[in-house]
Design a protein around this motif. Structure first.
Motif, PDB file in Angstrom:
ATOM      1  N   ARG A 189      -0.623   4.858   7.894  1.00 25.26           N
ATOM      2  CA  ARG A 189       0.183   3.636   7.864  1.00 25.26           C
ATOM      3  C   ARG A 189       1.647   4.036   7.730  1.00 25.26           C
ATOM      4  N   GLU A 193       4.395   0.914   3.251  1.00 27.24           N
ATOM      5  CA  GLU A 193       3.503  -0.066   2.595  1.00 27.24           C
ATOM      6  C   GLU A 193       2.172   0.612   2.273  1.00 27.24           C
ATOM      7  N   LEU A 194       1.650   0.335   1.054  1.00 25.95           N
ATOM      8  CA  LEU A 194       0.406   0.980   0.636  1.00 25.95           C
ATOM      9  C   LEU A 194      -0.714  -0.046   0.580  1.00 25.95           C
ATOM     10  N   ARG A 195      -1.045  -0.633   1.706  1.00 32.83           N
ATOM     11  CA  ARG A 195      -2.164  -1.597   1.720  1.00 32.83           C
ATOM     12  C   ARG A 195      -2.824  -1.578   3.092  1.00 32.83           C
ATOM     13  N   PHE A 211      -0.012   7.892   4.116  1.00 35.87           N
ATOM     14  CA  PHE A 211       1.079   6.913   4.160  1.00 35.87           C
ATOM     15  C   PHE A 211       2.404   7.645   4.347  1.00 35.87           C
TER      16      PHE A 211
END
Ligand code: IPE
Ligand code: IPE
Ligand code: MG
Length: 242
Positions: A189, A193-195, A211
């Motif tokens: 990703r 953003e960590l989701r 990430f």
């Protein structure tokens, strides 16, 4: 499969999934409209497909538009859909050159009819290519995909084609849009953003996550190599002990 990259012998993940995020912030930094970022991002997809193929990756699955992205302005959504039309139109020719099979996952029914036709055409005309598998997640949501799978399974039960006792994990996997794809080995990703934002929530159960703060339009071969190097430092235990 192993490959020597920059003098290092590395295990190449078979399937990489990417959440291509940060187009809007990239454009903003340049004082340009969000659509400018999406256009730059779309170019990067083509390059990364070539790079991934060169590195020996067999499957690449990218998140292009989520079931939640309809919340954006009509102008932005229309711009993204037009980029898609543009991409799909010359994708068959590109795929023929690269022996690349194109698939689209997500709920296609909500897309404009001409886009559905372009998708069907690209999928049909590239289905015999087996060098590289490129999958675009479009109007895709992991929860929506599971909901649709449950509906398909329920109607089989209702028609006495399936005994509820016989439902196992494979039964569910087989009804997902990704039925023909192996689970991703590595998720990337961009943009910090960590989701998961509803991406491949079933399929990523044992995937390694990478990430990076790099915004998607700045992502390149070097970044892809960094992700693969990171992947090689992970110890995949699948719940066991090593
Ligand atoms: C990702 O970039 C592309 C899509 C979601 C279509 P964004 O448009 O989400 O860019 P940011 O996150 O606003 O920077
Ligand atoms: C996820 O990015 C969807 C795509 C990259 C297509 P978003 O930008 O929509 O995700 P959130 O809103 O930051 O969670
Ligand atoms: Mg975003």
């Amino acid at each position: 499969m192993q490959k020597v990259i920059d003098g290092e012998t590395l295990e190449i993940p078979q399937h990489i999934a990417i959440i291509m995020d940060g187009n809007g912030r990239w454009a903003k930094k340049k004082h340009m409209p969000r659509g400018y970022g999406h256009k730059a991002g779309a170019k990067v997809i083509e390059q990364i497909c070539d790079d991934a193929d060169k590195l020996g990756i067999k499957y690449l699955t990218v998140y292009a538009f989520s079931t939640e992205n309809w919340k954006r302005s009509v102008e932005e959504v229309t711009g993204i859909m037009n980029l898609l039309r543009f991409y799909l139109k010359d994708s068959v020719e590109r795929a023929s050159k690269n022996n690349m099979r194109i698939r689209v996952i997500g709920d296609k029914n909500a897309l404009d009819k001409d886009i559905q036709d372009l998708i069907n055409d690209a999928e049909e005309k590239t289905k015999h290519f087996d060098g590289f598998n490129f999958t675009i997640a479009l109007n895709y949501g992991g929860r929506d995909e599971i909901k649709r799978a449950v509906q398909k399974i329920s109607s089989k039960v209702k028609n006495n084609e399936l005994d509820p006792e016989m439902i196992d994990e494979q039964t569910i996997s087989n009804e997902l849009d990704t039925a023909e794809l192996p689970d991703p080995d590595l998720l990337i990703r961009t943009s910090g953003e960590l989701r998961l934002s509803n991406y491949l929530i079933w399929q990523l159960a044992y995937t390694e996550f990478y990430f990076t703060d790099v915004l998607w339009p700045d992502f390149d071969m070097n970044e892809l190599k960094n992700a693969i190097k990171y992947y090689n430092g992970r110890d995949r235990r699948y719940g066991g002990v090593k």
